[in-house]
Design an enzyme around this catalytic site. Structure first.
Site, PDB file in Angstrom:
ATOM      1  N   GLU A 113       0.848  -1.193   0.000  1.00 57.64           N
ATOM      2  CA  GLU A 113       0.000   0.000   0.000  1.00 57.64           C
ATOM      3  C   GLU A 113       0.879   1.238   0.000  1.00 57.64           C
ATOM      4  O   GLU A 113       1.942   1.258   0.658  1.00 57.64           O
ATOM      5  CB  GLU A 113      -0.897   0.030   1.241  1.00 57.64           C
ATOM      6  CG  GLU A 113      -1.751  -1.188   1.424  1.00 57.64           C
ATOM      7  CD  GLU A 113      -2.323  -1.279   2.832  1.00 57.64           C
ATOM      8  OE1 GLU A 113      -3.023  -2.251   3.109  1.00 57.64           O
ATOM      9  OE2 GLU A 113      -2.058  -0.367   3.653  1.00 57.64           O
ATOM     10  N   LYS A 115       2.069   4.671   1.307  1.00 59.57           N
ATOM     11  CA  LYS A 115       2.056   5.271   2.642  1.00 59.57           C
ATOM     12  C   LYS A 115       1.742   6.762   2.501  1.00 59.57           C
ATOM     13  O   LYS A 115       2.621   7.555   2.186  1.00 59.57           O
ATOM     14  CB  LYS A 115       3.402   5.067   3.331  1.00 59.57           C
ATOM     15  CG  LYS A 115       3.410   5.454   4.799  1.00 59.57           C
ATOM     16  CD  LYS A 115       4.738   5.094   5.439  1.00 59.57           C
ATOM     17  CE  LYS A 115       4.731   5.399   6.933  1.00 59.57           C
ATOM     18  NZ  LYS A 115       4.532   6.821   7.232  1.00 59.57           N
ATOM     19  N   ASP A 117       0.908  10.544   3.492  1.00 64.79           N
ATOM     20  CA  ASP A 117       1.523  11.389   4.505  1.00 64.79           C
ATOM     21  C   ASP A 117       0.462  12.258   5.166  1.00 64.79           C
ATOM     22  O   ASP A 117       0.095  13.315   4.662  1.00 64.79           O
ATOM     23  CB  ASP A 117       2.603  12.259   3.849  1.00 64.79           C
ATOM     24  CG  ASP A 117       3.619  12.742   4.865  1.00 64.79           C
ATOM     25  OD1 ASP A 117       3.624  12.228   5.993  1.00 64.79           O
ATOM     26  OD2 ASP A 117       4.411  13.640   4.522  1.00 64.79           O
ATOM     27  N   TYR A 227      -7.051   1.810   5.786  1.00 66.47           N
ATOM     28  CA  TYR A 227      -6.034   0.816   5.441  1.00 66.47           C
ATOM     29  C   TYR A 227      -6.014  -0.394   6.378  1.00 66.47           C
ATOM     30  O   TYR A 227      -5.168  -1.279   6.218  1.00 66.47           O
ATOM     31  CB  TYR A 227      -4.640   1.432   5.363  1.00 66.47           C
ATOM     32  CG  TYR A 227      -4.160   2.162   6.605  1.00 66.47           C
ATOM     33  CD1 TYR A 227      -3.955   1.510   7.810  1.00 66.47           C
ATOM     34  CD2 TYR A 227      -3.878   3.520   6.554  1.00 66.47           C
ATOM     35  CE1 TYR A 227      -3.498   2.172   8.927  1.00 66.47           C
ATOM     36  CE2 TYR A 227      -3.411   4.204   7.668  1.00 66.47           C
ATOM     37  CZ  TYR A 227      -3.227   3.520   8.850  1.00 66.47           C
ATOM     38  OH  TYR A 227      -2.780   4.187   9.962  1.00 66.47           O
ATOM     39  N   LYS A 315      10.734   3.463   2.988  1.00 64.32           N
ATOM     40  CA  LYS A 315      10.759   4.904   2.759  1.00 64.32           C
ATOM     41  C   LYS A 315      11.643   5.209   1.558  1.00 64.32           C
ATOM     42  O   LYS A 315      12.805   4.784   1.497  1.00 64.32           O
ATOM     43  CB  LYS A 315      11.312   5.638   3.987  1.00 64.32           C
ATOM     44  CG  LYS A 315      10.400   5.581   5.216  1.00 64.32           C
ATOM     45  CD  LYS A 315       9.140   6.401   5.000  1.00 64.32           C
ATOM     46  CE  LYS A 315       8.378   6.592   6.287  1.00 64.32           C
ATOM     47  NZ  LYS A 315       8.984   7.563   7.210  1.00 64.32           N
ATOM     48  N   CYS A 409      12.229  48.629  -0.833  1.00 59.98           N
ATOM     49  CA  CYS A 409      11.295  47.775  -1.574  1.00 59.98           C
ATOM     50  C   CYS A 409      11.764  47.641  -3.018  1.00 59.98           C
ATOM     51  O   CYS A 409      12.020  48.651  -3.685  1.00 59.98           O
ATOM     52  CB  CYS A 409       9.888  48.371  -1.530  1.00 59.98           C
ATOM     53  SG  CYS A 409       8.688  47.461  -2.546  1.00 59.98           S
ATOM     54  N   CYS A 412       8.961  49.596  -5.278  1.00 60.30           N
ATOM     55  CA  CYS A 412       8.652  51.035  -5.210  1.00 60.30           C
ATOM     56  C   CYS A 412       9.737  51.868  -4.554  1.00 60.30           C
ATOM     57  O   CYS A 412       9.646  53.101  -4.521  1.00 60.30           O
ATOM     58  CB  CYS A 412       7.315  51.254  -4.495  1.00 60.30           C
ATOM     59  SG  CYS A 412       7.356  50.849  -2.730  1.00 60.30           S
ATOM     60  N   CYS A 427       7.230  46.182   3.149  1.00 57.14           N
ATOM     61  CA  CYS A 427       7.123  47.494   2.524  1.00 57.14           C
ATOM     62  C   CYS A 427       5.873  48.168   3.089  1.00 57.14           C
ATOM     63  O   CYS A 427       4.755  47.653   2.896  1.00 57.14           O
ATOM     64  CB  CYS A 427       7.020  47.360   1.007  1.00 57.14           C
ATOM     65  SG  CYS A 427       6.614  48.923   0.182  1.00 57.14           S
ATOM     66  N   CYS A 433       2.618  51.004  -3.582  1.00 57.50           N
ATOM     67  CA  CYS A 433       3.472  49.924  -4.084  1.00 57.50           C
ATOM     68  C   CYS A 433       2.675  49.088  -5.086  1.00 57.50           C
ATOM     69  O   CYS A 433       1.692  48.432  -4.710  1.00 57.50           O
ATOM     70  CB  CYS A 433       3.946  49.057  -2.917  1.00 57.50           C
ATOM     71  SG  CYS A 433       5.117  47.775  -3.396  1.00 57.50           S
TER      72      CYS A 433
END
Length: 703
Positions: A113, A115, A117, A227, A315, A409, A412, A427, A433
């Site tokens: 199966e 795995k 996460d 599962y 894994k 920035c 701007c 900023c 901006c």
């Protein structure tokens, strides 16, 4: 008539369960979304009018609404052990040899199966009904999160009578996860709100399950894959594969990627097949679980102290690449946060070609000691977001210089600020901006805000670049420019007509979504709903002080300060007035809840801690229904501090030092009129309310 209502309620419940199964398990839409919503609304109305007929696992539980201040714990009937991990084919061959030795050479088959996460979950079904959901916890005990799990759309609240007979009671183990597109959308929203991005879908799913408001869990769009099947002796089935087929027949979501393998070589073929193929799935995976298929053989093999001897997790090695850092680009977000992005020589990684990677903030650049031209190591955090994890110092070019974070920035030229306690430079030029202004417009027209048909992020960004729009209110001036718009490339008359119609429809979007669309920092979708429901009009909201805003359930001090500051700005006040003139909804429609009495008129309260008989939101509502006011700070003018369990000592100390009476939840409820006294209470004067409270205080009844 009562029998007819009960029969209708039962029929609606069964029909909606069936439609949910067809949609979430078989990808079949038997009715339109509008028809489904109509049926669900009818069921909710009947349950509200006749609560004695409502079922615990009603489809209406999918939307959430339950507020849990504390999650009780429950002991696992079968310990939720972890699996041993392996990272090589040689380890898998050793595992197979141990299994064969434990079975004295008997033939065995395996089930492989993917795995997924996410967060491990234990579901209990009794008589086909979901009765309990418990997290892994420490493996022996976990948190009971049943109300939150009920909101997960593909978790069946009752099972289908199909396939093998169902035991009266059994347990299902599985993984709750956040789909990758949902995770990406959530992180984009958090970034737009100036919040830190979540590291990976696993953390996002686990965190969502512990949210106190189940309505917020529903909004996270979590999903579940089963599962494992457990019951005493597991005599129902001979093999794990047979139990998976039964779970699927009963309506539980079982990923169709599992495979029964007769030999170890077939197991290795499965591992190799999914090495790259897994990246095509809309869910994060971190390996393969290999289990002995035969339940009798599993019992013979048994367990170690920490894990079963009949299963192991393979894994996949974390994919990392080495490539050259060509440049660093600084992006300005809607809230002014300046985020550094690494521009890289293209490198294949986890099924994609990576050209850009996150550098997070200035602290990360300094910690890595990054320099242009460096050969850097790149990984995908949770196999999702590419990030730079290190530098090959031995390959560093001579004479390289540390990267200097900009002080102005990049869009701007405004000097950047770094608020105390924050990782990002910002900023402050939010009105001048260009990237910030464009991002605010894109946010305003986004799906969760005004959702204006014909005016998506790309189109509105293009209009901004052409000078056709400047802010949210200017969008409603576009119909007057229809002729000009029709001349633009890729527009045309039909596109303009659709846009104009979309703007007209957006005038009916509810106030809470308009409030979210304004883009006030920290005011996300849920907070906007809470503020709109509490104040009902933009005028009342704009007049509220930061402490008053902080007293609204789920609105903290930082959010309150940000919202109050936004409404103090003259430019924002003018924007609101222009939106009002454009016909945008700035108040909730319908009648506000009517007060039940004025018994608490003239009194102010602070609520702190966890309460037994009501949620904090419920107490808040009760106080306002009887004329009282809620505030978020303690001062000499405060009438009462209502103390619940686990109230912070600082509030108690401050209230005591200011001689503010501290009362319990029971004391507060005693101040309210009994149900039969509501009419008399309404006739009371504000003075009498204070007198009632004062008398109780003098008699010591409020301590």
């Amino acid at each position: 008539m009562t029998t007819d209502i009960q029969q209708r309620l039962t029929a609606l419940t069964e029909q909606l369960h069936h439609l949910n199964y067809q949609y979430y398990q078989r990808d079949i839409s038997e009715v339109s979304d509008q028809e489904f919503d109509r049926l669900l609304a009818e069921l909710a109305r009947l349950e509200d009018e006749y609560p004695q007929f409502a079922q615990a696992n009603s489809p209406t539980q999918r939307v959430g609404g339950t507020v849990t201040k504390q999650f009780p714990t429950a002991e696992h009937r079968y310990p939720m052990l972890s699996l041993g991990n392996t990272y090589s084919e040689a380890d898998l061959r050793e595992f197979d040899e141990r299994v064969r030795k434990g079975l004295e050479g008997a033939e065995t088959a395996y089930v492989c199966e993917l795995k997924f996460d996410g967060a491990a979950m234990s579901l209990t079904y009794e008589a086909g009904q979901l009765t309990q959901a418990v997290t892994r916890g420490d493996g022996a005990r976990g948190d009971v999160v049943t109300s939150n799990v009920r909101t997960i759309r593909n978790v069946p609240l009752h099972l289908r009578p199909a396939g093998a007979p169902q035991p009266p009671e059994f347990e299902v183990r599985g993984e709750i996860f956040m789909p990758l597109p949902v995770f990406a959308e959530l992180n984009q929203e958090r970034e737009a709100n100036g919040e830190a991005q979540l590291a990976n879908p696993r953390n996002a799913a686990a965190g969502a399950l512990k949210l106190q408001d189940s309505a917020q869990v529903a909004a996270r769009k979590l999903r579940f894959y089963a599962y494992a099947f457990l019951m005493p002796g597991r005599a129902q089935f001979a093999t794990h594969s047979a139990s998976l087929e039964a779970l699927s027949a009963w309506g539980l979501p079982v990923a169709d990627t599992w495979r029964r393998c007769a030999t170890l070589e077939q197991v290795l073929d499965f591992v190799h097949e999914w090495d790259q193929k897994r990246f095509e799935l809309p869910v994060a995976t971190d390996g393969i679980v290999i289990k002995v298929d035969d339940f009798r053989q599993q019992e013979l093999l048994g367990y170690t102290a920490k894990s079963p001897r009949w299963a192991i997790a393979y894994k996949y090695p974390a994919e990392a690449g080495r490539t050259r850092l060509l440049a660093v680009q600084y992006q300005v977000g809607r809230t002014g946060a300046v985020t550094p992005v690494a521009l890289l020589e293209p490198v294949p990684l986890a099924g994609t070609v990576v050209r850009r990677a996150s550098l997070h903030n200035a602290n990360q650049i300094a910690a890595l000691d990054l320099r242009l031209g460096d050969l850097v190591f790149v990984e995908k955090g949770g196999e999702i977001i590419p990030k730079v994890t290190g530098v090959d110092l031995e390959a560093r070019p001579e004479g390289s210089q540390p990267i200097v974070y900009p002080t102005e920035c990049p869009a701007c030229g405004t000097p950047l600020l770094r608020p105390e306690g924050e990782a990002h430079f910002r900023c402050p030029n939010d009105r001048g901006c260009p990237p910030q202004r464009k991002a605010k417009l894109e946010h305003f027209v986004s799906r969760k805000a005004l959702d204006i048909d014909g005016l998506g992020a790309e189109t509105v960004g293009r209009f901004f670049d052409l000078g056709l729009v400047t802010d949210a209110a200017s969008l409603y001036e576009l119909p007057a420019k229809a002729g000009q718009l029709a001349q633009l490339e890729r527009m045309g008359e039909k596109s303009v007509q659709r846009l104009v119609a979309g703007l007209a429809l957006s005038q009916q979007i509810p106030f809470d979504r308009v409030l979210f669309g304004l883009g006030i920092r920290y005011v996300g979708e849920t907070v906007a709903e809470k503020l709109a429901a509490h104040y009902r009009t933009v005028e009342a909201l704009a007049a509220a002080t930061a402490p008053e805003l902080a007293a609204v359930p789920e609105v903290g001090g930082v959010i309150a300060e940000s919202a109050a500051a936004w409404f103090r700005e003259p430019e924002n006040q003018a924007l609101v007035e222009r939106l009002r003139a454009a016909g945008v909804q700035l108040a909730l429609t319908g009648e506000a809840p009517q007060p039940q009495s004025d018994r608490l008129a003239g009194l102010t309260f602070v609520l702190s801690g966890v309460f037994e008989q009501h949620s904090r939101d419920g107490l808040h509502h009760l106080i306002e229904q009887h004329g009282g006011k809620i505030t978020g700070s303690i001062s000499k003018k405060l009438s009462f501090l209502v103390a619940g369990d686990k109230m912070g000592p600082a509030k108690r100390e401050k209230a005591t030092s200011l001689n503010v009476p501290i009362i319990s939840e029971t004391d507060l409820l005693a101040m309210l009129p009994a149900a039969g006294d509501a009419a008399d209470a309404t006739a009371a004067t504000p003075g009498s309310a204070a007198a009632v409270a004062s008398a109780a205080y003098e008699q010591g009844a409020l301590f």
